[in-house]
Design a protein around this motif. Sequence first.
Motif, short mmCIF file in Angstrom:
data_model
loop_
_atom_site.label_atom_id
_atom_site.label_comp_id
_atom_site.label_asym_id
_atom_site.label_seq_id
_atom_site.Cartn_x
_atom_site.Cartn_y
_atom_site.Cartn_z
N ALA A 51 0.82 -1.22 0.00
CA ALA A 51 0.00 0.00 0.00
C ALA A 51 0.85 1.26 0.00
CB ALA A 51 -0.92 -0.01 1.22
N THR A 52 2.11 1.13 0.42
CA THR A 52 3.01 2.28 0.51
C THR A 52 3.63 2.64 -0.84
OG1 THR A 52 4.77 0.76 1.13
CG2 THR A 52 3.62 1.88 2.91
N GLU A 53 3.43 1.81 -1.85
CA GLU A 53 4.05 2.07 -3.15
C GLU A 53 3.23 3.09 -3.93
OE1 GLU A 53 5.68 -1.26 -5.43
OE2 GLU A 53 4.66 -0.46 -7.21
N GLY A 54 3.92 4.09 -4.48
CA GLY A 54 3.26 5.10 -5.28
C GLY A 54 3.18 4.68 -6.74
N PRO A 55 2.50 5.46 -7.56
CA PRO A 55 2.37 5.14 -8.99
C PRO A 55 3.70 5.28 -9.72
CG PRO A 55 1.46 7.32 -8.54
CD PRO A 55 1.80 6.73 -7.21
N SER A 56 3.82 4.60 -10.83
CA SER A 56 5.02 4.69 -11.65
C SER A 56 5.09 6.06 -12.32
CB SER A 56 5.02 3.61 -12.72
OG SER A 56 3.98 3.85 -13.66
N LYS A 57 6.27 6.39 -12.84
CA LYS A 57 6.42 7.66 -13.55
C LYS A 57 5.45 7.73 -14.73
CE LYS A 57 10.60 9.14 -13.95
NZ LYS A 57 10.58 10.35 -13.09
N PHE A 58 5.29 6.60 -15.45
CA PHE A 58 4.38 6.58 -16.59
C PHE A 58 2.94 6.86 -16.14
CE2 PHE A 58 1.50 4.12 -19.41
CZ PHE A 58 1.73 4.82 -20.59
N ALA A 59 2.54 6.26 -15.01
CA ALA A 59 1.18 6.47 -14.51
C ALA A 59 0.98 7.92 -14.10
CB ALA A 59 0.90 5.53 -13.34
N ARG A 60 2.00 8.54 -13.54
CA ARG A 60 1.88 9.95 -13.15
C ARG A 60 1.73 10.83 -14.39
NH1 ARG A 60 6.16 8.38 -9.69
NH2 ARG A 60 7.68 9.67 -10.81
N LEU A 78 0.76 14.70 -14.86
CA LEU A 78 1.81 15.22 -13.98
C LEU A 78 3.16 15.09 -14.66
CD1 LEU A 78 0.60 13.70 -10.58
CD2 LEU A 78 0.32 16.05 -11.38
N MET A 79 3.44 16.00 -15.57
CA MET A 79 4.73 16.00 -16.24
C MET A 79 5.82 16.34 -15.23
SD MET A 79 4.18 15.01 -19.25
CE MET A 79 5.80 15.32 -19.93
N PRO A 80 6.91 15.57 -15.22
CA PRO A 80 7.95 15.77 -14.19
C PRO A 80 8.44 17.21 -14.10
CG PRO A 80 8.38 13.77 -15.43
CD PRO A 80 7.26 14.47 -16.13
N HIS A 81 8.49 17.71 -12.86
CA HIS A 81 9.10 18.99 -12.50
C HIS A 81 8.33 20.21 -13.01
CE1 HIS A 81 12.20 16.51 -10.92
NE2 HIS A 81 12.50 16.03 -12.10
N ASP A 141 5.55 18.90 -9.02
CA ASP A 141 6.45 19.08 -7.88
C ASP A 141 5.67 19.20 -6.59
OD1 ASP A 141 8.68 18.93 -9.46
OD2 ASP A 141 9.08 21.09 -9.50
N SER A 142 4.54 19.90 -6.63
CA SER A 142 3.73 20.05 -5.43
C SER A 142 3.23 18.69 -4.93
CB SER A 142 2.53 20.96 -5.72
OG SER A 142 1.71 21.10 -4.58
N GLU A 143 2.78 17.82 -5.86
CA GLU A 143 2.27 16.51 -5.46
C GLU A 143 3.39 15.59 -4.98
OE1 GLU A 143 -0.60 14.29 -7.42
OE2 GLU A 143 -1.84 16.00 -8.06
N THR A 144 4.53 15.59 -5.67
CA THR A 144 5.60 14.68 -5.29
C THR A 144 6.23 15.10 -3.96
OG1 THR A 144 7.18 15.91 -6.67
CG2 THR A 144 6.11 14.00 -7.66
N VAL A 145 6.36 16.40 -3.72
CA VAL A 145 6.87 16.87 -2.43
C VAL A 145 5.90 16.50 -1.32
CG1 VAL A 145 7.32 18.94 -1.06
CG2 VAL A 145 8.36 18.69 -3.31
N SER A 146 4.61 16.64 -1.57
CA SER A 146 3.62 16.26 -0.57
C SER A 146 3.69 14.76 -0.27
CB SER A 146 2.21 16.63 -1.06
OG SER A 146 1.24 16.28 -0.10
N PHE A 147 3.89 13.93 -1.31
CA PHE A 147 4.02 12.48 -1.12
C PHE A 147 5.15 12.16 -0.16
CE2 PHE A 147 5.98 8.41 -2.24
CZ PHE A 147 4.90 7.55 -2.28
#
Length: 434
Positions: free
Chosen positions: A122-131, A136-139, A144-150
């Motif tokens: 349950a602790t695993e987040g989505p893959s880069k492709f899924a994001r 959610l294009m990287p950076h 950035d707001s979502e990944t920092v919050s994660f």
Amino acid sequence: MANGKSMTISEMLGLLLDEQAPVRVDAFDGSHFGDPNAQLKVKIASPNCMYQLLAHPNEIGVVRAYVLGDFDVEGVDYADPYPAMRGLLSLAKYVKPLTPVAAARISAGILSHGWRKPPVPATEGPSKFARIKRGLMPHTERADSETVSFHYDMSNEFYADFLGPSMTYTCAVFDNENMSLEDAQTNKIRLVLDKLGLEPGQRLLDIGCGWGSMVIAAAKRGIKALGVTLSKEQAAWANEWIAREGLSDLAEVRVQDYREVPEQDFDGICSIGMMEHVGTRNYQNYFEEMFRLLKPMGRLLNHQITISHDKPNGKPGTDAFLDRYIFPDGDLGAPGFIESCIHDAGFNVVHQENLRQHYALTLHHWNANLSQHWDDAVKQVGFERAKVWGLYMAACALNFELDGIQVHQFLAVKPDREGHPDGKWYPLRPWWKA
């Protein structure tokens, strides 16, 4: 898993490891591999371990099996699995080349029992492709707001369990190996502020300020300090701390992207452990933004984890484990590339140093703190996530020791293109105590 002619786990391991390997493996199917008196004892507790490795024959398969308890090491401290990782690493010289025939036999042995989709922690987040599919294009600012919050908006109390009272989530600087973590973190903050050399009344911007330790230390020197973070949890903690210290007239922390800071003409900027979130492809724009925000003769102190060797073809990103569980979209650059970006943005780079050994020591302290406060850590974030963080920090300590990653501080000055008409240069030689 064994039923008559089916291959046992022991037989599968025999295709992968030399029989002299100093390990004992006990498997769920009743088979055993290796010397029963070996100090390193491994348990394969469930068929799911094999299905995980078949589905993902990389670190994701291993991590999933470990986190879910399908793979374990006898006596491991989940808060500090570093000794177990060292033991597993020692098996590397006993690993046999995986031939296509051996791989096919192992796969067939597993699939002879039918295909079972292994569970995902349950602790695993989505893959880069899924994001990216979610837009959610990287950076970008939204990503950035979502990944920092994660990463950061789990529980301030959980971070306190392993960071200690300083709440400083970056590499400490040790005078010697016996120095306490708190003294070493105070030493690091002192070093950064001394390198920046700001005087009372001057203005500091701390980008990615965390829980505010640098901002507070600067304000205690009379420096007007602004910290920005994308974590609401961090900002709330920092501003409460600032108020308790009676420093609200000098210090402030905002939930704000560094690209949205309206002020300019700062005397100094520090970025401590934040660049890992920026992305190597954005480094040039990042340092150009720092150049714009500083006044002439202003100083930049950039402190970040680096990689020891350039990535092939400039490929961005960290490994799959860190991307899924710890730092989504995390990215590391090599020190030479970083220094070139700082230089090309217009700065004079006046000093850089590698603190690799210091980060290994810092992480060992964090693992020890997590072990000491394990019950509360589990209460704050759950058993699986606490286990993931013990693994993450121990793996990073090992990676620093093996020189896979490093950490560098770069000190740069925005030159005065008018030739210092007022006669004010920065000091001719290093002005800080190392």
